[in-house]
Design a protein around this motif. Structure first.
Motif, short mmCIF file in Angstrom:
data_model
loop_
_atom_site.label_atom_id
_atom_site.label_comp_id
_atom_site.label_asym_id
_atom_site.label_seq_id
_atom_site.Cartn_x
_atom_site.Cartn_y
_atom_site.Cartn_z
N LEU A 94 -4.39 14.79 23.60
CA LEU A 94 -2.95 14.88 23.51
C LEU A 94 -2.37 15.73 24.63
O LEU A 94 -1.38 15.39 25.22
N LEU A 144 -15.46 13.46 12.74
CA LEU A 144 -14.73 13.36 11.48
C LEU A 144 -15.50 12.52 10.47
O LEU A 144 -15.58 12.86 9.29
N VAL A 200 -7.45 18.26 7.12
CA VAL A 200 -7.28 17.32 8.23
C VAL A 200 -5.82 16.90 8.33
O VAL A 200 -5.25 16.85 9.42
N GLU A 201 -5.23 16.63 7.18
CA GLU A 201 -3.84 16.24 7.18
C GLU A 201 -2.96 17.34 7.77
O GLU A 201 -2.05 17.09 8.55
N VAL A 249 -3.25 17.61 11.54
CA VAL A 249 -2.47 16.56 12.18
C VAL A 249 -0.98 16.86 12.10
O VAL A 249 -0.25 16.74 13.10
N THR A 250 -0.54 17.28 10.92
CA THR A 250 0.87 17.60 10.75
C THR A 250 1.28 18.73 11.69
O THR A 250 2.33 18.68 12.33
N THR A 292 1.57 17.54 15.20
CA THR A 292 2.76 16.70 15.36
C THR A 292 4.02 17.56 15.35
O THR A 292 4.95 17.30 16.12
N MET A 340 4.49 18.82 18.66
CA MET A 340 4.85 17.82 19.67
C MET A 340 6.28 17.35 19.56
O MET A 340 6.87 16.87 20.51
N LYS A 349 5.72 15.07 6.01
CA LYS A 349 6.80 16.03 6.17
C LYS A 349 7.39 15.90 7.56
O LYS A 349 8.48 16.39 7.83
N VAL A 350 6.63 15.31 8.44
CA VAL A 350 7.13 15.16 9.80
C VAL A 350 7.49 13.70 10.00
O VAL A 350 6.63 12.86 10.14
N LYS A 385 8.38 11.72 12.28
CA LYS A 385 7.88 10.87 13.36
C LYS A 385 6.50 10.31 13.02
O LYS A 385 6.18 9.18 13.36
N LEU A 386 5.72 11.11 12.35
CA LEU A 386 4.39 10.65 11.99
C LEU A 386 4.46 9.59 10.90
O LEU A 386 3.69 8.64 10.90
N ASN A 427 -0.17 7.16 23.42
CA ASN A 427 -1.52 7.41 22.91
C ASN A 427 -1.55 8.57 21.95
O ASN A 427 -2.28 8.55 20.95
N LYS A 428 -0.76 9.58 22.27
CA LYS A 428 -0.81 10.79 21.47
C LYS A 428 -0.51 10.51 20.01
O LYS A 428 -1.26 10.87 19.11
N ILE A 429 0.62 9.88 19.80
CA ILE A 429 1.04 9.61 18.43
C ILE A 429 0.07 8.65 17.75
O ILE A 429 -0.21 8.78 16.56
N VAL A 463 -3.18 8.39 18.20
CA VAL A 463 -4.36 9.13 17.76
C VAL A 463 -4.04 9.93 16.50
O VAL A 463 -4.78 9.92 15.51
N LEU A 464 -2.90 10.60 16.54
CA LEU A 464 -2.51 11.42 15.39
C LEU A 464 -2.28 10.56 14.15
O LEU A 464 -2.68 10.94 13.05
N ASP A 495 -5.51 9.66 12.62
CA ASP A 495 -6.10 10.79 11.91
C ASP A 495 -5.38 11.04 10.59
O ASP A 495 -6.00 11.34 9.57
N PHE A 496 -4.08 10.91 10.66
CA PHE A 496 -3.27 11.14 9.47
C PHE A 496 -3.63 10.15 8.36
O PHE A 496 -3.84 10.54 7.21
N ARG A 548 -5.23 10.86 4.61
CA ARG A 548 -4.63 10.35 3.38
C ARG A 548 -5.64 9.53 2.59
O ARG A 548 -5.70 9.60 1.36
#
Lengths: 419, 422
Positions: free
Chosen positions: A181, A210, A233-234, A237-238, A241, A244, B106-107, B109-110, B202-204, B206-207, B210-211, B215
């Motif tokens: 990132l 992972l 993990v969540e 990531v949060t 983000t 970002m 909570k975010v 964009k994700l 790419n960044k989002i 990958v995230l 992972d997200f 879940r």
């Protein structure tokens, strides 16, 4: 108190080993600790819990193999948390390396990248977790009379070590993905994986770790632990983000910042501490204490990290790497400074591509109490962490007590370190 | 047999719905239709999907774009075709909605990024969830062997919820792997629209992957079944293995059929086989039955991928070269080419040269055309499809109508998988 002062002296003297003349009140402490308890558990030499005191004076960095030192001299007074678990850490590192050996060699070398000596980092998290595992040992007398004490303890310890491994895998996986990132060129002082092997392999290596972490998690056969670490993990990531995608409003909010910091730094260690407690069969209350320790330790760690980014190895500003501000990441010191000098916000909003803005911000920071208040906040969290340890149920076992002291020691090191 | 031929006709005619003249049916199929031709009283109490309405429709698109078109009830005696997707259409809608709400973060964009893959139009075929839901029904423990004091109404409902959750988890893992694969492949499009990494970076991507993974793990943990957790962790590991195998093959491995099948198992079949097995385990089935479920999923997945490989060459026509040829252009050697190489060893030299040069692609296609590569791949796919069907037939006998219907649907799917043209 003595510990803290002693450590500061140690830290300032760098990597040398020195012996300290005993002070009177620490004599007593040493008497209790100066014996080798018979191994409670049969297998694995690390479980013998040898008393290891060393004079490694480097505060938190480069402990690595230097910590591998046994001493039982009465001169020893300093409690080095890392040396207490050094042997176990070696075994853990080796297990991690073999665990990541995949059927596809290229990926194994990519994943191993982060577990090689020299880039292993401080192994901070596993150290905390292993100490916590000992600190939470249930008194032997409380075990059922017909239980095979040896096997149960060994098995429990193995499971807790597994949690430490899983934690490290998740942590490294997140680093790998974060580096993708952030287009980071270096990580831990050497070329970052993505820089050397390409973003794709970094993504894949992160996924690999992972997935292995998930397999290891599954093997623990404890769904609550699975939940805890999946939450981690969540959160990671949060947190990433959040970093970002902040709006201008959010960037200037202390609350948002602390939340992000919890997600990015503290959640992993707090939830894994809790997992350790759960595996040990502790009550919900004790598990929460473990959680609180981890959380506050993590927060304290990050706050000092923020300070050091400005101050570096000196107490004056501008000697640090200043990488946060150059990446446009607004941390606690600046946030506090903005409370005192609202006009700083304008500068922040303009961004820091222009070095003049960086200097301006540093000026404001210098005039403000930002650094000091951040340190105060870190200390507050460190104290909360200590308090959590002190509130654990009484246990007279030597190893347990020593580990608890080591955990308290860590809270001090975290806030007094200079690198 | 009739089913298969009928389906070929259906798929060739596209998206129309047709009613087929009843007179063309043979006797034995009339009986089958009579079974279908009544509305079953709801077996379970809650939610309309539990009513298990018998939905027969003549949606003729084989596997794609099923989406909302399937939502059609008809109880006319004329209907004979069993559309697997319509059997579970309602549940699939609920599943899609659950997935959307499950990924709300909570975010924002994700959440947007993750939702990207659950929007209508990019949902894909929802193939895996459909299989899992059908398998869940196919494995229902017959009512008669419930313990007398069990709360008959609530037990199946809770079990069904857990199995639905299983389907959701599988879809999340699948989508997460797609997000990352697209980053790995620098893909511009996915399922016909801009891929996530292309649209948001790419960044989002990958995230977001992972997200979704986290879940999925959380949902897995909520099932409180460690065997299931293990199965899905293994499936996840296999997905990564498969992708890695594809990225890092040595030359010898690229030309090995065995390597290719192993990779295909990892990349495509493992997820569905392990989740089928998980469905069986959640249903409290025996190890033997769970293995049958596993075998169904595995063989279905392998058959699916083999036909996928063929279609990449043939596209919607049976002639070569009308397909997208994306595999070969990416340097991915698939089953047809591997079979062709067995017949024409000199093809190997062509492959070694790589496919940046379009002339090489043409040469390879020539060899393929001369060989029986396409045919042998189809045969292999059929073999696996039959193994999948056999797995269903080997399930313990069960007279319940819904169970039988779902089993027929699962068998139907094995046929559709190998006869589809897109």
């Amino acid at each position: 108190m003595l510990f803290a002062r002693g450590l500061t002296r140690i830290a300032r003297s760098g990597y040398s080993r020195s012996r300290w003349i005993l002070c009177y009140n620490e004599h007593q402490l040493l008497h209790n600790t100066n014996h080798f308890p018979a191994p409670i558990q049969s297998s694995g030499k690390v479980l013998g819990c040898r008393v290891i005191y060393s004079w490694v004076s480097s505060a938190l960095s480069g402990v690595g193999q230097q910590a591998h030192h046994q001493r039982n001299s009465i001169d020893e007074e300093q409690l080095d948390p890392f040396s207490l678990v050094a042997d176990e850490l070696s075994i853990l590192a080796n297990r991690l390396r073999s665990m990541v050996v995949a059927e596809v060699p290229k990926l194994a070398s990519a994943a191993e990248y982060f577990f090689k000596m020299g880039v292993e980092g401080k192994r901070f998290r596993p150290t905390v977790l292993l100490l916590m595992a000992t600190a939470l040992n249930l008194p032997t007398s409380r075990l059922p009379p017909d239980a095979t004490v040896c096997t149960l303890s060994v098995e429990l310890r193995t499971r807790q070590q597994c949690v430490a491994e899983i934690t490290e895998m998740i942590h490294v996986a997140s680093l790998l993905h974060d580096d993708v990132l952030d287009d980071a060129d270096t990580r831990r002082g050497i070329g970052s994986l993505n820089f050397m092997m390409g973003n794709k392999l970094a993504v894949l290596a992160g996924d690999f770790l992972l997935s292995r972490a998930c397999v290891a998690l599954a093997s623990l056969k404890n769904t609550e632990v699975v939940s805890l670490l999946a939450t981690v993990v969540e959160h990671l990531v949060t947190g990433e983000t959040m970093q970002m995608t902040t709006t201008s409003e959010q960037r200037c909010s202390m609350e948002y910042y602390m939340q992000k910091t919890y997600y990015k730094t503290a959640s992993l260690i707090s939830n894994s501490c809790k997992a350790i407690a759960l595996l040990a069969g502790q009550t919900a209350e004790v598990s929460m204490m473990a959680f609180e320790y981890g959380k506050n330790l993590g927060l304290a760690y990050q706050l000092i990290d923020d300070v050091l980014d400005f101050t570096g190895t000196s107490t004056s500003l501008g000697k640090g790497s200043l990488s946060d501000i150059h990446h446009g990441i607004i941390t606690a010191p600046i946030l506090y400074a903005m409370e005192e000098f609202p006009e700083l916000r304008v500068v922040v909003d303009q961004g820091f591509d222009n070095p003049a803005n960086v200097n301006l911000a540093l000026e404001y920071l210098g005039k403000s109490h930002g650094i000091q208040r951040t340190r105060d906040l870190a200390r507050k969290h460190a104290n909360l962490a200590s308090a959590a340890i002190d509130s654990l149920p009484q246990n007279d076992d030597q190893d347990v007590q020593r580990s608890r002291r080591a955990l308290v020691e860590l809270t001090q090191r975290v806030i007094t370190r200079t690198k | 047999m009739l089913f298969t031929r009928g389906l070929s006709r259906i798929s060739r005619t596209g998206y129309n719905r047709r009613q087929w003249a009843f007179s063309s049916l043979r006797n034995n199929e009339q009986q089958l239709i009579q079974h279908y031709n009544h509305s079953l009283p709801p077996l379970h109490s809650s939610e309309e999907v539990w009513g298990f309405r018998v939905i027969h429709s003549l949606v003729s698109s084989a596997l794609s774009g099923v989406g909302q078109q399937v939502h059609d009830q008809s109880s006319s005696v004329i209907e004979e075709r069993l559309d697997p997707f319509s059997l579970v259409a309602d549940e699939l809608s609920i599943l899609a909605n659950n997935l959307r709400s499950m990924v709300v973060a909570k975010v924002p964009k994700l959440a947007t990024a993750a939702e990207y893959f659950f929007k209508m139009g990019v949902e894909g075929k929802r193939f895996r969830p459909a299989v899992l839901l059908l398998m869940a029904t196919a494995l229902d423990v017959p009512m008669s062997i419930h313990p007398p004091d069990a709360t008959v109404d609530t037990l199946p409902t809770e079990l069904r919820s857990r199995q639905q959750c299983m389907a959701e988890i599988t879809e999340m893992i699948h989508v997460a792997s797609l997000c990352h694969d697209d980053v790995l492949d620098d893909a511009d499009t996915r399922r016909g629209i801009g891929s996530l990494n292309f649209v948001m970076g790419n960044k989002i991507a990958v995230l977001a992957g992972d997200f979704l993974l986290s879940r999925a793990c959380l949902a897995l943990a909520s099932l409180k079944n460690t065997e299931v957790v293990t199965l899905m962790a293994t499936a996840l590991k296999h997905l990564v293995n498969g992708e890695t195998m594809q990225m890092t093959t040595a030359t010898d491995q690229r030309y090995s059929m065995e390597y290719y099948m192993q990779k295909t198992y990892y990349k495509t079949a493992s997820l569905i086989s392990n989740s089928c097995k998980a469905i069986a385990i959640l249903a409290g089935q025996t190890a033997e039955v769970s293995n049958s479920a596993y075998e169904y999923g595995k063989n279905l997945g392998l058959a699916y991928q083999l036909i996928d490989d063929v279609l990449d060459f043939t596209g919607t026509s049976t002639l070569l070269g009308k397909g997208s040829l994306s595999d070969i252009h990416h340097g991915i050697i698939t089953a047809p080419i591997l079979f062709a190489m067995e017949e024409f060893p000199e093809l190997r030299a062509v492959l070694d040269r790589g496919f940046d040069n379009p002339a090489n692609v043409d040469i390879a296609l020539e060899y393929l055309g001369m060989s029986r590569g396409i045919q042998k791949t189809r045969e292999l796919a059929t073999k696996h499809a039959n193994l999948a069907s056999a797995a269903i037939y080997s399930l313990p006998k069960n007279d319940d109508n819904d169970v039988q219907e779902s089993r027929r649907a699962l068998v139907e799917l094995t046929q559709r998988v190998i006869t589809r043209t897109k």
